[in-house]
Scaffold this motif. Structure first.
Motif, mmCIF file in Angstrom:
data_model
loop_
_atom_site.group_PDB
_atom_site.id
_atom_site.type_symbol
_atom_site.label_atom_id
_atom_site.label_comp_id
_atom_site.label_asym_id
_atom_site.label_seq_id
_atom_site.Cartn_x
_atom_site.Cartn_y
_atom_site.Cartn_z
ATOM 1 N N ILE A 1 14.136 75.858 94.971
ATOM 2 C CA ILE A 1 14.277 76.649 93.880
ATOM 3 C C ILE A 1 13.402 77.935 93.944
ATOM 4 O O ILE A 1 12.764 78.142 94.948
ATOM 5 C CB ILE A 1 13.476 75.883 92.558
ATOM 6 N N ARG A 2 14.018 78.944 93.242
ATOM 7 C CA ARG A 2 13.030 80.330 93.105
ATOM 8 C C ARG A 2 11.991 80.061 92.321
ATOM 9 O O ARG A 2 12.006 79.417 91.402
ATOM 10 C CB ARG A 2 14.133 81.235 92.642
ATOM 11 N N THR A 3 10.908 80.750 93.047
ATOM 12 C CA THR A 3 9.697 80.906 91.926
ATOM 13 C C THR A 3 9.534 82.569 91.759
ATOM 14 O O THR A 3 10.097 83.177 92.691
ATOM 15 C CB THR A 3 8.576 80.474 92.788
ATOM 16 N N ALA B 1 12.456 88.381 93.488
ATOM 17 C CA ALA B 1 12.456 89.267 92.314
ATOM 18 C C ALA B 1 13.381 88.859 91.067
ATOM 19 O O ALA B 1 14.436 88.352 91.736
ATOM 20 C CB ALA B 1 12.588 90.574 92.777
ATOM 21 N N TRP B 2 13.223 88.734 90.005
ATOM 22 C CA TRP B 2 13.927 88.384 89.086
ATOM 23 C C TRP B 2 15.299 89.014 88.919
ATOM 24 O O TRP B 2 16.182 88.095 88.859
ATOM 25 C CB TRP B 2 13.416 88.542 87.417
ATOM 26 N N GLY B 3 15.601 89.996 89.332
ATOM 27 C CA GLY B 3 16.895 90.914 89.546
ATOM 28 C C GLY B 3 17.767 90.384 90.371
ATOM 29 O O GLY B 3 18.951 90.552 90.361
ATOM 30 N N GLU C 1 12.901 78.327 87.565
ATOM 31 C CA GLU C 1 12.050 77.755 86.474
ATOM 32 C C GLU C 1 11.656 78.974 85.552
ATOM 33 O O GLU C 1 11.162 79.940 86.195
ATOM 34 C CB GLU C 1 10.718 77.076 87.005
ATOM 35 N N ASN C 2 11.697 78.934 84.250
ATOM 36 C CA ASN C 2 11.572 79.952 83.506
ATOM 37 C C ASN C 2 11.407 79.439 82.040
ATOM 38 O O ASN C 2 11.679 78.273 81.692
ATOM 39 C CB ASN C 2 12.597 81.015 83.449
ATOM 40 N N PRO C 3 10.833 80.210 80.914
ATOM 41 C CA PRO C 3 10.861 79.829 79.601
ATOM 42 C C PRO C 3 12.089 79.656 78.990
ATOM 43 O O PRO C 3 13.091 80.577 79.412
ATOM 44 C CB PRO C 3 9.801 80.695 78.929
ATOM 45 N N ALA D 1 13.633 81.317 76.421
ATOM 46 C CA ALA D 1 14.058 82.530 76.109
ATOM 47 C C ALA D 1 14.713 83.417 77.307
ATOM 48 O O ALA D 1 15.645 83.902 77.210
ATOM 49 C CB ALA D 1 13.259 83.387 75.489
ATOM 50 N N VAL D 2 14.126 83.265 78.439
ATOM 51 C CA VAL D 2 14.425 83.864 79.451
ATOM 52 C C VAL D 2 15.754 83.027 80.034
ATOM 53 O O VAL D 2 16.967 83.958 80.381
ATOM 54 C CB VAL D 2 13.450 83.784 80.665
ATOM 55 N N ILE D 3 15.959 82.101 79.952
ATOM 56 C CA ILE D 3 17.058 81.321 80.597
ATOM 57 C C ILE D 3 18.231 81.736 79.603
ATOM 58 O O ILE D 3 19.420 81.861 80.083
ATOM 59 C CB ILE D 3 16.772 79.686 80.604
HETATM 60 O O1 EAX Z 1 9.201 87.983 82.675
HETATM 61 O O2 EAX Z 1 10.322 86.686 86.948
HETATM 62 C C1 EAX Z 1 10.503 85.406 86.199
HETATM 63 O O3 EAX Z 1 10.810 84.618 86.295
HETATM 64 C C2 EAX Z 1 9.843 86.259 84.735
HETATM 65 O O4 EAX Z 1 9.483 84.932 83.871
HETATM 66 C C3 EAX Z 1 10.981 86.868 84.117
HETATM 67 O O5 EAX Z 1 11.325 87.963 84.851
HETATM 68 C C4 EAX Z 1 10.485 87.348 82.616
#
Ligand code: EAX
Length: 332
Positions: A174-176, A197-199, A214-216, A218-220
């Protein structure tokens, strides 16, 4: 960059002259600022950012315009964009606190798994003296933390199987976020975590370089991760992820006092609005994800994750002593 600094110096001089020879400095101060984020425009970060920008324009009679650059337009990740704010290339940033440990080490205390009981507990800590201290600590890094906004409770997704307990998750790649506490927690739980990095995450998921992230919600939801193969969502709520509205400290201090007060008051006001819209929309977004073919596992054995991740508290006890952890855990 040099022009930017020259502009800040010029405005500071103008403000000084205006104050010295009468006339309010704020009447002279005009600026157009760049506000960045890593998430799409419909994500609560940017719904909050738009409200903030509208209120600032209204409350400064149009003298201060804030233009929003969402979805990583100004950098591939939040750590990189925070460097941009430090250097003055970006004026403001809405970011998760996850990658902020390199800028202000004390913020990492918020990253411990199962630290917060619920939203009420979160709000009482972040809006109280502990949160104030953590925001103030950013000033050593030429960053001004205007307010804690919200990313949310984080949940696990993956492309391979439904996960009901930590045993089901063992071995998943998994990515963190670039966050040492999160990395250690997932390693202790027996997964194979990689900071990223998220991008870069959507492509890495799509190419199956990683199994999950893993993310909230709203991001997913706003990033449509099911289109990258994330077919399984597990309601782990393993970490609460605050967000921050950051501004370049030199830029903030070059503003007239009245405008600084407007920024601080508005950031705090929007914090309540932004957290509420994030929380209120979570269930509806989960339901929409199910219509997109995502299996949402709600009956997760969260205690199995809590037990498996608990060694991180000892692992980081030299930097974050038990007393500091208990100050947060016991907050009412
Ligand atoms: O801030 O990088 C992440 O997983 C953050 O939760 C996402 O960019 C929103």
């Amino acid at each position: 960059m040099r022009t930017k600094m020259a502009k800040i110096l010029l405005w500071s001089l103008a403000a000084l002259v205006a104050c010295t020879f009468g006339g309010t400095a704020s009447a002279q101060y005009k600026a157009t600022m760049k506000l960045a984020s890593a998430t799409p425009m419909d994500h609560p970060y940017n719904v909050g950012a738009k409200k903030f920008a509208d209120l600032i324009k209204e409350r400064t009679q149009g003298r201060i315009e804030i233009k929003i650059y969402p979805a990583g337009q100004l950098g591939k990740g939040e750590r990189e964009m925070t460097e941009g704010v430090q250097q003055g290339a970006i004026d403001l940033l809405v970011t998760s606190t996850g990658p902020m440990g390199g800028f202000s080490p004390s913020i990492n205390i918020l990253d411990f798994p199962f630290l917060f009981r619920d939203y009420q507990h979160v709000d009482s800590v972040l809006d109280g003296p502990i949160g104030r201290r953590l925001l103030d600590d950013f000033e050593k890094a030429n960053l001004k933390g205007l307010a804690f906004w919200e990313n949310g409770f984080r949940h696990l997704t993956n492309s391979k199987k439904p996960v009901r307990n930590v045993e089901d998750a063992r071995g998943l790649k998994i990515r963190t976020m670039e966050n040492k506490v999160h990395l250690a927690a997932w390693k202790a739980a027996g997964l194979n975590p990689t900071p990223m990095a998220w991008g870069e995450v959507f492509t890495a998921l799509q190419q199956r370089v990683i199994d999950g992230q893993e993310n909230p919600v709203a991001v997913i939801h706003s990033t449509k991760l099911w289109e990258a193969g994330q077919k399984y969502f597990s309601f782990t709520a393993h970490v609460y992820s605050p967000a921050l509205l950051l501004i370049n400290k030199k830029l903030f201090e070059a503003m007239p006092k009245e405008d600084q007060e407007i920024f601080l008051k508005t950031a705090l006001e929007v914090a309540q609005f932004q957290r509420k819209i994030n929380r209120d929309a979570e269930e509806e977004k989960l339901k929409e994800m199910e219509t997109k073919g995502v299996t949402v596992v709600r009956d997760v054995d969260r205690d199995s994750f809590k037990r498996a991740m608990s060694p991180v508290y000892d692992e980081f006890s030299s930097q974050f002593p038990r007393s500091q952890i208990e100050e947060i855990m016991n907050a009412k």
